[in-house]
Design a protein around this motif. Structure first.
Motif, PDB file in Angstrom:
ATOM      1  N   PHE A 175      -2.126   2.741   4.796  1.00  0.00           N
ATOM      2  CA  PHE A 175      -3.490   3.188   5.081  1.00  0.00           C
ATOM      3  C   PHE A 175      -4.108   3.867   3.861  1.00  0.00           C
ATOM      4  N   ALA A 176      -3.288   4.570   3.082  1.00  0.00           N
ATOM      5  CA  ALA A 176      -3.810   5.293   1.912  1.00  0.00           C
ATOM      6  C   ALA A 176      -4.470   4.347   0.920  1.00  0.00           C
ATOM      7  N   GLU A 177      -3.910   3.133   0.755  1.00  0.00           N
ATOM      8  CA  GLU A 177      -4.466   2.181  -0.203  1.00  0.00           C
ATOM      9  C   GLU A 177      -5.606   1.358   0.388  1.00  0.00           C
ATOM     10  N   LEU A 178      -5.842   1.508   1.690  1.00  0.00           N
ATOM     11  CA  LEU A 178      -6.866   0.702   2.357  1.00  0.00           C
ATOM     12  C   LEU A 178      -8.071   1.527   2.788  1.00  0.00           C
ATOM     13  N   HIS A 179      -8.188   2.732   2.249  1.00  0.00           N
ATOM     14  CA  HIS A 179      -9.405   3.504   2.511  1.00  0.00           C
ATOM     15  C   HIS A 179      -9.730   4.358   1.290  1.00  0.00           C
ATOM     16  N   ALA A 180     -10.995   4.684   1.157  1.00  0.00           N
ATOM     17  CA  ALA A 180     -11.461   5.546   0.071  1.00  0.00           C
ATOM     18  C   ALA A 180     -12.454   6.536   0.654  1.00  0.00           C
ATOM     19  N   MET A 203       0.277  -1.642  -6.578  1.00  0.00           N
ATOM     20  CA  MET A 203       0.890  -2.865  -7.096  1.00  0.00           C
ATOM     21  C   MET A 203       1.692  -3.569  -6.002  1.00  0.00           C
ATOM     22  N   ALA A 204       2.426  -2.785  -5.209  1.00  0.00           N
ATOM     23  CA  ALA A 204       3.237  -3.365  -4.138  1.00  0.00           C
ATOM     24  C   ALA A 204       2.348  -4.022  -3.083  1.00  0.00           C
ATOM     25  N   LEU A 205       1.220  -3.389  -2.765  1.00  0.00           N
ATOM     26  CA  LEU A 205       0.299  -3.949  -1.772  1.00  0.00           C
ATOM     27  C   LEU A 205      -0.299  -5.261  -2.270  1.00  0.00           C
ATOM     28  N   ILE A 206      -0.698  -5.295  -3.541  1.00  0.00           N
ATOM     29  CA  ILE A 206      -1.264  -6.526  -4.108  1.00  0.00           C
ATOM     30  C   ILE A 206      -0.214  -7.640  -4.091  1.00  0.00           C
ATOM     31  N   GLY A 264       1.594 -12.508  -2.598  1.00  0.00           N
ATOM     32  CA  GLY A 264       2.881 -13.177  -2.752  1.00  0.00           C
ATOM     33  C   GLY A 264       3.283 -13.377  -4.198  1.00  0.00           C
ATOM     34  N   VAL A 265       2.645 -12.630  -5.103  1.00  0.00           N
ATOM     35  CA  VAL A 265       2.876 -12.789  -6.543  1.00  0.00           C
ATOM     36  C   VAL A 265       3.708 -11.629  -7.078  1.00  0.00           C
ATOM     37  N   ALA A 304      -1.173 -13.803   6.849  1.00  0.00           N
ATOM     38  CA  ALA A 304      -2.242 -13.702   7.845  1.00  0.00           C
ATOM     39  C   ALA A 304      -3.126 -12.481   7.612  1.00  0.00           C
ATOM     40  N   PHE A 305      -2.602 -11.492   6.907  1.00  0.00           N
ATOM     41  CA  PHE A 305      -3.336 -10.248   6.671  1.00  0.00           C
ATOM     42  C   PHE A 305      -4.489 -10.473   5.699  1.00  0.00           C
ATOM     43  N   GLN A 306      -5.694 -10.168   6.124  1.00  0.00           N
ATOM     44  CA  GLN A 306      -6.874 -10.268   5.271  1.00  0.00           C
ATOM     45  C   GLN A 306      -7.333  -8.852   4.924  1.00  0.00           C
ATOM     46  N   PRO A 307      -7.104  -8.406   3.700  1.00  0.00           N
ATOM     47  CA  PRO A 307      -7.365  -7.002   3.366  1.00  0.00           C
ATOM     48  C   PRO A 307      -8.846  -6.632   3.391  1.00  0.00           C
TER      49      PRO A 307
END
Length: 213
Positions: free
Chosen positions: A1-6, A122-125, A130-131, A174-177
């Motif tokens: 959640f921390a990387e998906l909100h600002a 970096m881990a989330l990206i 998948g890279v 399936a996850f669309q960020p």
């Protein structure tokens, strides 16, 4: 959640919104506008090679030899940027700070750079795309760069007074960020809203797990 909100203080709560893609809390070290889809690579090491390997002592007998060594590593950095360009890579995402010579050659060859990304970002990206991180000086330095992510857009974003990088990645799962932009008059209000939303999402996640079982 921390990387998906600002969180943005100083704006009314009604200004909160959801944006597609990821908002990275870093400004572009180099920004080269590019239309349409673009390829991106992740790196976890300096693009400009070191003069010597870790633990190896470099003996330089003269200033001339030292300057020649510096020119050699600069040419390697330039060659890598040319290689990225030839592979249609337009975005370099780095977990470490890159040297000025790297930023210079990136701008020269139309490659945008975002540096000093956290390990979580970096881990989330990597999870989304998948890279895996690209090794710029690996064994196959002349072959095609295959570990590339696809970004549908890449642009600066101003959140209050802070400049960020707003990037939309093509997901390999399936996850669309999407990123939640929380606005409030002060930081404490944003923190309360973020905690409440995270709690709600956690509860929903547990509920869906129970239903699936």
């Amino acid at each position: 959640f921390a990387e998906l909100h600002a969180a943005v203080a100083g704006l009314p709560v009604a200004s909160s919104r959801i944006l597609p893609g990821l908002v990275l809390r870093r400004d572009f070290a180099a920004y080269c506008p590019a239309g349409g889809e673009l390829r991106a690579v992740l790196v976890t090491e300096p693009v400009r090679p070191a003069l010597s390997a870790p633990g190896v002592e470099l003996v330089v007998s003269s200033e001339r030899q030292y300057q020649a060594s510096l020119r050699w590593v600069s040419r390697r950095a330039e060659a890598l940027m040319k290689r990225l360009q030839s592979n249609n890579v337009k975005l370099l995402l780095s977990s470490v700070k890159q040297e000025e010579v790297v930023i210079y050659y990136a701008k020269l060859h139309g490659v945008s750079v975002v540096e000093c990304l956290s390990s979580e970002e970096m881990a989330l990206i990597s999870e989304i795309t998948g890279v895996s991180p690209y090794a710029p000086f690996g064994d196959n330095i002349h072959g095609e760069i295959t570990e590339t992510a696809v970004a549908t857009f890449c642009q600066p974003l101003l959140l209050g007074s802070k400049r960020c990088a707003h990037i939309g990645f093509t997901s390999a799962c399936a996850f669309q960020p999407h990123c939640l932009i929380l606005c409030g008059p002060v930081d404490s209000v944003n923190e309360q809203h973020a905690a409440a939303l995270q709690g709600a999402f956690t509860m929903l996640q547990q509920l869906f797990k129970t239903v699936d079982q």
